[in-house]
Write a protein that holds these residues in place. Sequence first.
Motif, PDB file in Angstrom:
ATOM      1  N   VAL A 216      51.639 -21.329  -6.103  1.00 48.68           N
ATOM      2  CA  VAL A 216      50.303 -21.194  -6.670  1.00 48.68           C
ATOM      3  C   VAL A 216      50.000 -19.711  -6.843  1.00 48.68           C
ATOM      4  CG1 VAL A 216      47.861 -21.665  -6.330  1.00 48.68           C
ATOM      5  CG2 VAL A 216      49.572 -23.322  -5.550  1.00 48.68           C
ATOM      6  N   LYS A 217      49.558 -19.333  -8.035  1.00 53.57           N
ATOM      7  CA  LYS A 217      49.319 -17.927  -8.327  1.00 53.57           C
ATOM      8  C   LYS A 217      47.859 -17.572  -8.062  1.00 53.57           C
ATOM      9  CE  LYS A 217      52.890 -17.887 -11.891  1.00 53.57           C
ATOM     10  NZ  LYS A 217      53.176 -17.680 -13.330  1.00 53.57           N
ATOM     11  N   TYR A 218      47.663 -16.442  -7.457  1.00 52.44           N
ATOM     12  CA  TYR A 218      46.318 -15.974  -7.135  1.00 52.44           C
ATOM     13  C   TYR A 218      46.061 -14.642  -7.830  1.00 52.44           C
ATOM     14  CZ  TYR A 218      46.543 -19.388  -3.328  1.00 52.44           C
ATOM     15  OH  TYR A 218      46.652 -20.534  -2.605  1.00 52.44           O
ATOM     16  N   ILE A 219      44.808 -14.414  -8.177  1.00 48.40           N
ATOM     17  CA  ILE A 219      44.428 -13.093  -8.661  1.00 48.40           C
ATOM     18  C   ILE A 219      44.408 -12.161  -7.461  1.00 48.40           C
ATOM     19  CG2 ILE A 219      42.586 -11.736  -9.687  1.00 48.40           C
ATOM     20  CD1 ILE A 219      41.774 -14.092 -11.296  1.00 48.40           C
ATOM     21  N   PRO A 220      45.078 -11.016  -7.549  1.00 47.29           N
ATOM     22  CA  PRO A 220      45.110 -10.088  -6.402  1.00 47.29           C
ATOM     23  C   PRO A 220      43.703  -9.683  -5.973  1.00 47.29           C
ATOM     24  CG  PRO A 220      46.692  -9.438  -8.095  1.00 47.29           C
ATOM     25  CD  PRO A 220      45.859 -10.519  -8.687  1.00 47.29           C
ATOM     26  N   GLN A 221      43.529  -9.508  -4.684  1.00 48.04           N
ATOM     27  CA  GLN A 221      42.231  -9.111  -4.150  1.00 48.04           C
ATOM     28  C   GLN A 221      41.757  -7.792  -4.724  1.00 48.04           C
ATOM     29  OE1 GLN A 221      39.904 -10.531  -2.196  1.00 48.04           O
ATOM     30  NE2 GLN A 221      41.097 -12.424  -2.346  1.00 48.04           N
ATOM     31  N   ILE A 222      42.700  -6.901  -5.026  1.00 45.90           N
ATOM     32  CA  ILE A 222      42.319  -5.606  -5.584  1.00 45.90           C
ATOM     33  C   ILE A 222      41.667  -5.774  -6.958  1.00 45.90           C
ATOM     34  CG2 ILE A 222      44.585  -5.192  -6.658  1.00 45.90           C
ATOM     35  CD1 ILE A 222      44.201  -2.236  -5.973  1.00 45.90           C
ATOM     36  N   VAL A 223      42.113  -6.792  -7.702  1.00 45.88           N
ATOM     37  CA  VAL A 223      41.511  -7.074  -9.007  1.00 45.88           C
ATOM     38  C   VAL A 223      40.127  -7.684  -8.830  1.00 45.88           C
ATOM     39  CG1 VAL A 223      41.709  -8.477 -11.087  1.00 45.88           C
ATOM     40  CG2 VAL A 223      43.715  -7.300 -10.191  1.00 45.88           C
ATOM     41  N   LEU A 224      39.999  -8.612  -7.885  1.00 44.68           N
ATOM     42  CA  LEU A 224      38.708  -9.251  -7.648  1.00 44.68           C
ATOM     43  C   LEU A 224      37.662  -8.230  -7.200  1.00 44.68           C
ATOM     44  CD1 LEU A 224      39.807 -12.561  -5.881  1.00 44.68           C
ATOM     45  CD2 LEU A 224      39.072 -12.248  -8.257  1.00 44.68           C
ATOM     46  N   LYS A 225      38.083  -7.268  -6.385  1.00 48.69           N
ATOM     47  CA  LYS A 225      37.146  -6.235  -5.935  1.00 48.69           C
ATOM     48  C   LYS A 225      36.676  -5.388  -7.115  1.00 48.69           C
ATOM     49  CE  LYS A 225      38.838  -5.832  -1.172  1.00 48.69           C
ATOM     50  NZ  LYS A 225      39.493  -4.937  -0.188  1.00 48.69           N
ATOM     51  N   GLN A 226      37.611  -5.043  -7.992  1.00 50.91           N
ATOM     52  CA  GLN A 226      37.228  -4.272  -9.180  1.00 50.91           C
ATOM     53  C   GLN A 226      36.312  -5.088 -10.088  1.00 50.91           C
ATOM     54  OE1 GLN A 226      40.654  -1.853 -10.964  1.00 50.91           O
ATOM     55  NE2 GLN A 226      41.745  -3.282  -9.613  1.00 50.91           N
ATOM     56  N   LEU A 227      36.604  -6.369 -10.190  1.00 60.26           N
ATOM     57  CA  LEU A 227      35.775  -7.255 -10.999  1.00 60.26           C
ATOM     58  C   LEU A 227      34.348  -7.288 -10.471  1.00 60.26           C
ATOM     59  CD1 LEU A 227      35.530  -9.444 -13.233  1.00 60.26           C
ATOM     60  CD2 LEU A 227      36.256 -11.105 -11.517  1.00 60.26           C
ATOM     61  N   ASP A 228      34.195  -7.418  -9.158  1.00 62.85           N
ATOM     62  CA  ASP A 228      32.860  -7.449  -8.558  1.00 62.85           C
ATOM     63  C   ASP A 228      32.133  -6.113  -8.736  1.00 62.85           C
ATOM     64  OD1 ASP A 228      33.291 -10.039  -7.753  1.00 62.85           O
ATOM     65  OD2 ASP A 228      33.992  -9.493  -5.749  1.00 62.85           O
ATOM     66  N   THR A 229      32.907  -5.032  -8.644  1.00 60.97           N
ATOM     67  CA  THR A 229      32.296  -3.703  -8.766  1.00 60.97           C
ATOM     68  C   THR A 229      31.727  -3.465 -10.156  1.00 60.97           C
ATOM     69  OG1 THR A 229      33.822  -2.810  -7.105  1.00 60.97           O
ATOM     70  CG2 THR A 229      32.748  -1.226  -8.574  1.00 60.97           C
ATOM     71  N   HIS A 230      32.418  -3.970 -11.167  1.00 64.33           N
ATOM     72  CA  HIS A 230      32.024  -3.693 -12.557  1.00 64.33           C
ATOM     73  C   HIS A 230      31.416  -4.917 -13.247  1.00 64.33           C
ATOM     74  CE1 HIS A 230      34.113   0.163 -12.360  1.00 64.33           C
ATOM     75  NE2 HIS A 230      35.166  -0.472 -11.847  1.00 64.33           N
ATOM     76  N   ALA A 231      31.011  -5.912 -12.467  1.00 61.86           N
ATOM     77  CA  ALA A 231      30.539  -7.174 -13.054  1.00 61.86           C
ATOM     78  C   ALA A 231      29.386  -6.985 -14.024  1.00 61.86           C
ATOM     79  CB  ALA A 231      30.142  -8.141 -11.946  1.00 61.86           C
ATOM     80  N   GLN A 232      28.604  -5.927 -13.826  1.00 59.97           N
ATOM     81  CA  GLN A 232      27.446  -5.705 -14.705  1.00 59.97           C
ATOM     82  C   GLN A 232      27.858  -5.400 -16.137  1.00 59.97           C
ATOM     83  OE1 GLN A 232      28.434  -3.728 -12.294  1.00 59.97           O
ATOM     84  NE2 GLN A 232      28.328  -1.556 -12.874  1.00 59.97           N
ATOM     85  N   HIS A 233      29.124  -5.056 -16.348  1.00 61.70           N
ATOM     86  CA  HIS A 233      29.606  -4.741 -17.692  1.00 61.70           C
ATOM     87  C   HIS A 233      30.133  -5.969 -18.434  1.00 61.70           C
ATOM     88  CE1 HIS A 233      29.007  -0.505 -17.011  1.00 61.70           C
ATOM     89  NE2 HIS A 233      29.785  -0.528 -15.935  1.00 61.70           N
TER      90      HIS A 233
END
Length: 349
Positions: free
Chosen positions: A183-200
């Motif tokens: 099962v493939k997961y999105i790396p946590q480092i990507v999810l953190k960046q996603l949350d940081t820039h979610a307003q964009h």
Amino acid sequence: MEPLRFAAVDGTGALTLPAVIEEEFAKDRWDARRIPGLRYARHTGEYHMNFAGIAEPFCPYVKDYARFLIAADRAVKTIATQVRYLKQFFLFFCQRYPAARSLQELREQDIDAFILSLQIYLHDHGGKRASEFVWRHIHTVEAFLAYLERIESPIKPQESTARIIWPHHYPQHAWPWPRSQEVKYIPQIVLKQLDTHAQHIPATYIPVVLLLRASGWRISDVLSLQLETCLQQDGDKFWLIGDIQKTHVLGHKIPITAEVAAGILAQRAWVKKHYTPSENPHNWLFPASKKRRNYQTQQRFLLGNPLKSDAVREALNRFANRCQIRARARRGLPLQAACFQAHQSSRVN
């Protein structure tokens, strides 16, 4: 007791297709939306099967085969792909036998030459996954020849299909395609960046991304959620309910948090405020935009379709490029929207 009496009725007329459907079948470009029972995905713009370019007298037989595939409950994307592969085959065949009016002279050597022509095409066009490309073409041609043989078509080859296409014509290790069993997961480092820039992330797609992360479903499955039936509550517990398009799992149900449920309720309220029932006749949770950005967007709204999956992918990729979201800390590829498709936290078997 009086015996039952039956009146003789000529029912042959009931078996005749309506004229409007026969008119559609007579065209060289069929529209799935005009053919009842033909499955197509509303979240895409793939509605058509294009027979233009298939030489006479073979085009009518390819159309008959397409009708056979419709009866076999194949989706429009599958049929359109097979028609495209057969178009490639007949382009080769007619160049090889310009005067041919049937496939009667087709032999094993012709399949050898066809495979070589496919390899040359890939080389000239910079195509990848050559084994899969060849495998799909040969498989489609074999299925078509078997169909002609079974219905005893006047254009069928003199040789049997088994004597024309041999096992060695299929590239080794081309099927099944190599797939990871993990099962493939999105790396946590990507999810953190996603949350940081979610307003964009464009506002239209924020609730889509919320449900993609919460469910692990494909974009197409999230866009197919129904306004009134996608959320179930029992006390303080919530479930997301939807259909998994690819595997035909209907009413699939997964638990979600109260925060995700609140997002669904907010999206539901927004849709009810901005869309009348006639503007969203199929009750999508994510109906197509009412803004007239271009002709295609306007048509999607007028047809009562949901948001287009390609539009979501493009928006996510623009967001990833703008915010330089990377899969690795130092160097790596920007986040692709495909990351959100069925690889996050669950897999439907």
